[in-house]
Motif scaffolding. Structure first.
Motif, PDB file in Angstrom:
ATOM      1  N   GLU A   1      -0.907  -0.060  -6.352  1.00 21.98           N
ATOM      2  CA  GLU A   1      -2.114   0.358  -7.076  1.00 21.98           C
ATOM      3  C   GLU A   1      -1.936   1.731  -7.722  1.00 21.98           C
ATOM      4  O   GLU A   1      -1.540   2.693  -7.062  1.00 21.98           O
ATOM      5  CB  GLU A   1      -3.314   0.379  -6.119  1.00 21.98           C
ATOM      6  N   GLY A   2      -2.208   1.784  -9.029  1.00 20.06           N
ATOM      7  CA  GLY A   2      -2.221   3.065  -9.746  1.00 20.06           C
ATOM      8  C   GLY A   2      -0.858   3.484 -10.276  1.00 20.06           C
ATOM      9  O   GLY A   2       0.179   3.085  -9.748  1.00 20.06           O
TER      10      GLY A   2
ATOM     11  N   LYS B   1       0.841  -1.209   0.000  1.00 23.30           N
ATOM     12  CA  LYS B   1       0.000   0.000   0.000  1.00 23.30           C
ATOM     13  C   LYS B   1       0.875   1.258   0.000  1.00 23.30           C
ATOM     14  O   LYS B   1       1.961   1.253   0.594  1.00 23.30           O
ATOM     15  CB  LYS B   1      -0.902   0.017   1.249  1.00 23.30           C
TER      16      LYS B   1
ATOM     17  N   GLY C   1     -10.135  -6.475  -8.328  1.00 26.49           N
ATOM     18  CA  GLY C   1     -10.580  -6.051  -7.000  1.00 26.49           C
ATOM     19  C   GLY C   1      -9.962  -4.766  -6.492  1.00 26.49           C
ATOM     20  O   GLY C   1     -10.092  -4.448  -5.307  1.00 26.49           O
ATOM     21  N   THR C   2      -9.269  -4.021  -7.381  1.00 25.30           N
ATOM     22  CA  THR C   2      -8.744  -2.714  -6.937  1.00 25.30           C
ATOM     23  C   THR C   2      -9.345  -1.632  -7.824  1.00 25.30           C
ATOM     24  O   THR C   2      -9.689  -1.887  -8.982  1.00 25.30           O
ATOM     25  CB  THR C   2      -7.197  -2.655  -7.055  1.00 25.30           C
ATOM     26  N   LYS C   3      -9.449  -0.428  -7.259  1.00 25.31           N
ATOM     27  CA  LYS C   3     -10.052   0.688  -7.994  1.00 25.31           C
ATOM     28  C   LYS C   3      -9.226   1.012  -9.244  1.00 25.31           C
ATOM     29  O   LYS C   3      -9.730   1.118 -10.354  1.00 25.31           O
ATOM     30  CB  LYS C   3     -10.135   1.899  -7.070  1.00 25.31           C
ATOM     31  N   GLU C   4      -7.897   1.154  -9.028  1.00 26.45           N
ATOM     32  CA  GLU C   4      -7.007   1.402 -10.160  1.00 26.45           C
ATOM     33  C   GLU C   4      -6.212   0.129 -10.446  1.00 26.45           C
ATOM     34  O   GLU C   4      -6.127  -0.759  -9.598  1.00 26.45           O
ATOM     35  CB  GLU C   4      -6.031   2.538  -9.809  1.00 26.45           C
TER      36      GLU C   4
END
Length: 395
Positions: free
Chosen positions: A305-306, A226, A284-287
């Protein structure tokens, strides 16, 4: 009449290069390099060498120049393909196009051309060469192509003065549309042909399948780190000197699977590279998830992520002393010296402000702005204005 051997690839760029040289009064010979046999791993018939060699032959006939095909697949296997496998196995991501120019086109191929009595070797690269005098000695400069959109100087970043001395780049002053226009006017069969993509000479390859020939699949875990992780918020230590500070900035983060979340499985860390997004098959992740580091030894892939995840960015990279390469040997830095340059870490990346710092152990390239997905095994190249002066393997 000076004799030039042109590497005719069956594409429009080398076809027009041959035509221009003939117009300029050179004695031109066309050679097609056959470097690959295994069609089982190429996608569709994107780059079938048979069609390409046939197009090259038709161009040579149209221009009225001698033509032959030479088989360099053994040397290509040894110098490029085997090297690629070894690099991937060690968790580095090689650049076959840069190597292909240094080891095949301007080495093996060049030696064959010179044995045919050639004075020069020419290719259809979008770059230019100039020659200046430095302390009474001829020095060859490698310059970016006039077409900003197509400039290919980066792919030649490992050439030496000896190689440049014998090289010609006839289309370097032209743009791609101008090259196509000439080919159409001359009714060359390659005028409308699409640019080939994928590995130098192999064409579009399914990379995992290509790698699986040698590198066995090995199941491992995908671990997400994260962006709130404390590893990104640790206070910077104090340093005795500039070298230790740069070394700190260039090093990889010390990820472990205990400071992340297991998100899924993969078939081999050696198939992945920094910044990669495809092929992870984790949802399962936004980005989207991006590879931020691979650990080949423990077979773990770390992802974030992203595209703005802090794990993707660093502002310093290191090149081992023996892997620092100066095209302009007269500009070489001594230990303790530094130089401001514009640099790029991949083809087509806009040039970035950076400072080279030379030490006994090697060179640090420190960027003004953090760079995304600095990848071990790739090449960093540095420029002054439109001259590519040197390069090195990212360590």
């Amino acid at each position: 009449m000076k004799r030039v051997v042109v590497g005719l690839s069956g594409g429009v760029d080398s076809s027009v290069a041959a035509y221009l040289l003939k117009e300029q009064g050179y004695d031109v010979i066309g050679l097609f390099m056959k470097n690959w046999h295994d069609d089982s791993v190429t996608i569709s018939n994107e780059c079938p060498w048979l069609e390409d060699s046939n197009d090259a032959l038709l161009v040579a006939e149209k221009l009225g120049i001698p033509f032959q095909t030479i088989d360099l697949s053994e040397q290509y296997q040894e110098k490029i393909v085997d090297y690629m496998f070894k690099e991937y196995e060690n968790g580095r991501t090689p650049n076959p196009d840069v190597l292909c120019n240094r080891e095949i086109k301007f080495d093996v191929f060049m030696k064959i051309a010179l044995s045919l009595g050639a004075d020069y070797v020419a290719t259809g690269h979008y770059c230019r060469k100039d020659t200046i005098m430095v302390d009474g000695k001829e020095v060859h400069q490698l310059l970016a192509g006039k077409d900003d959109n197509k400039d290919q100087s980066y792919f030649l970043c490992q050439l030496s003065q000896e190689q440049l001395a014998k090289a010609l780049f006839p289309i370097g002053e032209l743009t791609k549309p101008e090259v196509r226009e000439i080919a159409t006017k001359m009714e060359l069969v390659t005028a409308e042909k699409k640019d080939s993509q994928g590995l130098c000479f192999i064409g579009k390859v399914r990379l995992p399948e290509f790698l699986q020939q040698k590198l066995q699949p090995k199941e491992g875990i995908i671990v997400e780190i994260k962006e709130t992780n404390e590893i990104y918020h640790n206070p910077k230590p104090r340093f005795e000197n500039l070298e230790s500070e740069l070394a700190y900035e260039a090093q990889n983060k010390d990820y472990t699977n205990s400071n992340g979340i297991v998100k899924g499985k993969h078939q081999g860390a050696h198939y992945f590279t920094n910044g990669q997004r495809r092929g992870l098959n984790v949802g399962g992740t936004k980005e989207g998830l991006f590879v931020i580091q691979t650990d080949v030894e423990n077979n773990i892939i770390y992802v974030g992520e992203g595209p703005n995840h802090p794990g993707l960015f660093k502002n310093t990279l290191f090149i081992k002393a023996e892997e620092v390469h100066w095209i302009r040997e007269d500009l070489q830095l001594a230990p303790g010296e530094k130089m401001e340059v514009m640099a790029r870490i991949r083809y087509r990346q806009p040039l970035q402000k950076a400072t080279l710092h030379q030490f006994e152990s090697g060179m640090y390239v420190h960027f003004e702005n953090p760079q995304s997905a600095i990848t071990e095994g790739q090449f960093v190249a540095w420029y002054h204005d439109d001259e590519l002066q040197g390069s090195g393997v990212i360590s």
